[in-house]
Design an enzyme around this catalytic site. Structure first.
Site, PDB file in Angstrom:
ATOM      1  N   HIS A 182     -45.816   1.099 -84.380  1.00  0.00           N
ATOM      2  CA  HIS A 182     -45.843   2.557 -84.498  1.00  0.00           C
ATOM      3  C   HIS A 182     -44.456   3.119 -84.803  1.00  0.00           C
ATOM      4  O   HIS A 182     -44.321   4.108 -85.522  1.00  0.00           O
ATOM      5  CB  HIS A 182     -46.395   3.174 -83.207  1.00  0.00           C
ATOM      6  CG  HIS A 182     -47.882   3.055 -83.089  1.00  0.00           C
ATOM      7  ND1 HIS A 182     -48.518   2.575 -81.985  1.00  0.00           N
ATOM      8  CD2 HIS A 182     -48.873   3.346 -83.980  1.00  0.00           C
ATOM      9  CE1 HIS A 182     -49.826   2.590 -82.176  1.00  0.00           C
ATOM     10  NE2 HIS A 182     -50.067   3.050 -83.379  1.00  0.00           N
TER      11      HIS A 182
ATOM     12  N   GLU B 239     -60.873 -12.663-104.434  1.00  0.00           N
ATOM     13  CA  GLU B 239     -59.769 -13.216-103.650  1.00  0.00           C
ATOM     14  C   GLU B 239     -59.791 -14.741-103.565  1.00  0.00           C
ATOM     15  O   GLU B 239     -58.814 -15.340-103.115  1.00  0.00           O
ATOM     16  CB  GLU B 239     -59.816 -12.664-102.224  1.00  0.00           C
ATOM     17  CG  GLU B 239     -59.689 -11.161-102.124  1.00  0.00           C
ATOM     18  CD  GLU B 239     -59.794 -10.676-100.698  1.00  0.00           C
ATOM     19  OE1 GLU B 239     -58.739 -10.497-100.060  1.00  0.00           O
ATOM     20  OE2 GLU B 239     -60.923 -10.476-100.214  1.00  0.00           O
TER      21      GLU B 239
ATOM     22  N   ASP C 119     -54.456 -12.966-101.080  1.00  0.00           N
ATOM     23  CA  ASP C 119     -55.224 -14.173-100.761  1.00  0.00           C
ATOM     24  C   ASP C 119     -55.441 -15.044-101.986  1.00  0.00           C
ATOM     25  O   ASP C 119     -55.402 -16.272-101.901  1.00  0.00           O
ATOM     26  CB  ASP C 119     -56.582 -13.792-100.152  1.00  0.00           C
ATOM     27  CG  ASP C 119     -56.491 -13.614 -98.642  1.00  0.00           C
ATOM     28  OD1 ASP C 119     -55.588 -14.212 -98.025  1.00  0.00           O
ATOM     29  OD2 ASP C 119     -57.311 -12.875 -98.073  1.00  0.00           O
TER      30      ASP C 119
ATOM     31  N   CYS D 230     -55.374  -4.421-106.255  1.00  0.00           N
ATOM     32  CA  CYS D 230     -54.871  -3.709-105.086  1.00  0.00           C
ATOM     33  C   CYS D 230     -53.945  -4.561-104.222  1.00  0.00           C
ATOM     34  O   CYS D 230     -53.550  -4.159-103.135  1.00  0.00           O
ATOM     35  CB  CYS D 230     -56.035  -3.190-104.240  1.00  0.00           C
ATOM     36  SG  CYS D 230     -57.152  -4.500-103.676  1.00  0.00           S
TER      37      CYS D 230
END
Length: 593
Positions: free
Chosen positions: A207, A448, A472, A519
Site C-alpha cells: 500500500h 498465454e 506467461d 496486455c
C-alpha cells in the site's frame, strides 16, 4: 530519450552502492532520514479478575483507532488519489476481524498478561504467518497488521502518532529510509518534504508503494542491508530507474546525477505534449493504447496518462487481502464504477489467481510448480458457484458501458466452450430476475500458453477477440521462471523464438478476422513496440506511466518502416543481434524532440 540509458558510470570512483527493486521511478539526491518506530511497553501479569478491565481498555483503543482511521481517510483523500485511502478502510476491517479478536480474548484468558503484551503476541503470530507466505501480495499485507497493531498499542499507552515523525520539523526535503514503512506513517508526513523513499523490506504491490506512485515519489523496495549501510543525515542518491541507492558519492558523480535529473525533468515536459494526442504513425496508421489497472480508482487516471480504454482490469485484487470472497454486489459496484468512469472499452479479466497469487480462504494445494498448476481459469471452472457470482457482476456492469470478458490461461477449446455455457446460464438467471445486462457482451481468450497458439484456429469459433499475455507466454515458451534470480536473465521478450511466435499469433487472429491486442509487460517496451507494430498489432495496453512514452514513439514511427524492421528482426539469430539492430533506430526516434 529512453530512460534506460540514464546511468552515471565513473569507473574508479569509490562509493557504496546497494541494490533494490524500483517501485516508483525517478532519481533524487538528498539527506537520508532513517525511521524506526518501535512501540515500547512493559509486560506484567494481571489477576483473572482484571481481565475484564483490560478488555475494556482494548475496546476503547479500538474505538479511538477507528476514529483516527476515519480522519486519516479524509486527510489522505485530500493529499493522495482519493480511492487509494481504501487502505484505511482495510485497517478498520482488521480492527473488527472476529478471528483476531477471538484470539486476543482466548490468549488473555489462557495467559493473564496486560493487554499490550497480548496484542503484541497475537498480532505477532499473524504477522509471521503472513510474512512466510509465498504470495507477494498477501505477504505484504503483514505491513497492514503491523500498522494496526502499532496504532492500538499507541492508543493504549496514550502515545501521539505524529510525534514519532522524524521529518515533521525539517526545513529541507529528504529521502526517507526505513526497514519498513506503514501507510499511516506516510500519511502523517509532509509530502513536500519527501524526495524519495527507500525500504529494506516489502515489495512493489504494498500500500505504501501505491501511495508513493500516486504522489510520483521515487521509491525503492527490497533494499538488502539498507539500515546497516545508510547513516542518518548523510547525502545519498536514490536511483529508482536503475534500482540502486548510493552513499559516499563524490562531487564529480553527484554532478553527473544532477544532469540526469535535469534530463528526466526535461523529458517529462516533452511527454506532457503527447498526453492528449492519439497514437497515430507518421503514415496515419491508428494504434489504440489502453491502460492496465488493478483498482477501480485507477480508471480515473486514464485521461491523465492519455489512455483511451481499460485494456486489462486485474480483478484478483478484489479477492486479496481479505478473509472471504467478495460478494456479487461488491464486484458489481467495482466493475460498474469503472465502466461509468470512461468512454472506451473495459476488458475485465476473470479471476487470475494461483501461481504466485494465492488466496488463504480457498485452500490452495501445495504445488511443486504452481505456475503450471491449479490457477486462473482452472480455479474458476472447478469453483463454478464462485465463478458465476463474478460473471453475474460483470454482466450486470455491462449495462453501464462497453464491458468485455477476458478468460485467463485458456489452453483448450473445451475450457472456452464451458465459459460460454456458464455465461448463458447467468444471462438466463438475470433475465428471470429482470436484471438488465448487455446481451451482446464480447468474450475473449488470453493467449498465454503455447497450446493456445496451436489451436487459435479452433478457438476462433468460440471467441469474439484475442489478447496476448506476454508475461506467461514468454516464460512458458522459453522454459524460464522469471521469478528465479539465477535464470531470470534468460527471460527475454526479444528472443527470436518469442518474436516468431507473436507473428504467428497475430497472423492467425487476422486470418480469422478476430481483434487482437496485447496486455503484457512487453507492450510497454519501446524496442518491442517497433516490432509489434510492424507485425500488425494495433491494440496495446500497459501501465499508465508508460503510455506517453509509447505514444511518442508511435507518432515518430512509420508503419511501412516498422514492417521492414520487424521483417529484419525475424531473420536475426539472437536477441543481442536484434537489440544491436534496433539501437540506432531507437536513438534516432528519442533524439528528435
Amino acid at each position: 530519450m529512453c530512460h534506460r540509458s540514464l546511468q552515471v558510470d565513473y569507473r574508479g570512483e569509490q562509493s557504496m552502492i546497494i541494490k533494490g527493486i524500483s517501485a516508483s521511478p525517478g532519481v533524487v539526491i538528498g539527506p537520508a532520514v532513517t525511521i524506526s518506530d518501535i512501540v515500547k511497553f512493559e509486560t506484567y501479569k494481571i489477576k483473572p479478575s482484571e481481565i475484564k478491565k483490560e478488555l475494556i481498555r482494548l475496546e476503547v483503543a479500538i474505538v479511538t483507532s477507528k476514529k483516527q482511521l476515519h480522519e486519516l481517510q479524509t486527510s489522505s483523500d485530500s493529499h493522495l488519489i482519493p480511492e487509494k485511502a481504501d487502505v484505511f478502510q482495510t485497517h478498520m476491517q482488521l480492527l473488527e476481524d472476529p478471528l483476531l479478536l477471538s484470539e486476543i480474548i482466548q490468549k488473555i484468558h489462557e495467559e493473564p498478561l496486560n493487554i499490550e503484551t497480548i496484542i503484541d503476541v497475537v498480532f505477532g503470530n499473524f504477522i509471521r504467518k503472513f510474512s512466510a507466505m509465498t504470495d507477494e501480495y498477501i505477504k505484504e499485507r503483514a505491513v497492514d497488521l503491523v500498522d494496526v497493531r502499532d496504532r492500538l498499542l499507541k492508543n493504549l499507552l496514550g502515545l501521539p502518532h505524529a510525534s514519532t515523525n522524524p521529518i515533521q520539523n525539517r526545513e529541507t526535503a529528504c529521502i526517507v529510509v526505513a526497514k519498513n514503512l506503514t501507510p499511516s506513517q506516510l500519511v502523517y508526513m509532509d509530502k513536500s518534504r519527501i524526495l524519495g523513499i527507500a525500504i529494506e523490506e516489502g515489495g512493489t504491490t504494498s500500500h505504501v508503494v501505491l501511495f508513493a506512485r500516486s504522489l510520483a515519489i521515487p521509491t525503492l523496495v527490497g533494499v538488502k542491508d539498507l539500515m546497516e549501510v545508510v547513516i542518518n543525515g548523510e547525502t545519498v542518491v536514490l536511483d529508482a530507474l536503475n534500482g540502486t541507492i548510493e552513499t559516499d558519492v563524490s562531487k564529480k558523480k553527484l554532478t553527473g546525477y544532477r544532469k540526469v535529473i535535469k534530463l528526466i525533468e526535461k523529458d517529462k515536459v516533452k511527454l506532457e505534449v503527447y498526453r492528449n494526442l492519439r497514437g497515430i504513425t507518421i503514415d496515419k496508421r491508428r494504434i489504440s493504447l489502453g491502460m492496465n489497472i488493478a483498482f477501480p480508482a485507477e480508471a480515473y487516471q486514464l485521461k491523465a496518462f492519455g489512455a483511451e480504454r481499460v485494456g486489462l482490469y486485474r480483478t484478483e485484487f478484489l479477492y486479496m487481502g481479505r478473509q472471504n470472497l467478495p460478494s456479487e454486489e461488491e464486484q458489481y459496484e467495482s466493475y460498474r464504477d469503472i465502466a461509468q468512469a470512461i468512454d472506451g472499452e473495459v476488458i475485465i479479466r476473470t479471476l487470475d489467481i494461483g501461481g504466485d497469487k494465492n488466496l488463504p480462504y480457498l485452500n490452495f494445494p501445495k504445488e511443486d510448480n504452481p505456475f503450471l498448476g491449479w490457477r486462473a481459469i482452472r480455479v474458476s471452472l472447478e469453483s463454478e458457484n464462485m465463478f458465476k457470482v463474478q460473471l453475474r457482476a460483470i454482466l450486470r456492469a455491462s449495462e453501464s458501458g462497453n464491458v468485455k470478458i477476458l478468460y485467463p490461461l485458456i489452453s483448450s477449446v473445451d475450457e472456452m466452450k464451458r465459459c460460454r455455457v456458464l455465461v448463458e446460464e447467468v444471462k438466463s438467471e438475470l433475465r428471470s430476475e429482470n436484471i438488465p445486462f448487455s446481451e451482446n457482451i464480447e468474450q475473449g481468450a488470453l493467449i498465454e500458453v503455447p497450446a493456445a497458439v496451436e489451436i487459435m484456429d479452433l478457438l476462433a469459433d468460440e471467441v469474439d477477440f484475442f489478447s496476448i499475455g506476454t508475461n506467461d507466454l514468454i516464460q512458458f515458451s522459453l522454459g524460464v521462471d522469471r521469478a528465479n534470480d539465477r535464470i531470470s536473465k534468460l527471460y527475454d521478450p526479444l528472443h527470436p523464438g518469442v518474436l516468431r511466435l507473436l507473428k504467428r499469433i497475430i497472423v492467425t487472429a487476422h486470418k480469422f478476422k478476430k481483434p487482437i491486442g496485447m496486455c503484457g509487460e512487453m507492450a510497454m517496451n519501446p524496442e518491442a513496440t517497433v516490432i509489434l507494430i510492424g507485425l500488425g498489432l494495433r491494440n496495446l495496453s500497459m501501465s499508465g506511466p508508460s503510455i506517453p512514452i509509447i505514444k511518442r514513439l508511435i507518432r515518430k514511427l512509420s508503419y511501412k518502416e516498422a514492417r521492414k524492421h520487424a521483417e529484419t528482426c525475424l531473420k536475426l539469430a539472437s536477441s543481442e543481434a536484434i537489440r544491436n539492430y534496433l539501437k540506432p533506430i531507437m536513438e534516432q526516434i528519442f533524439s528528435e524532440d
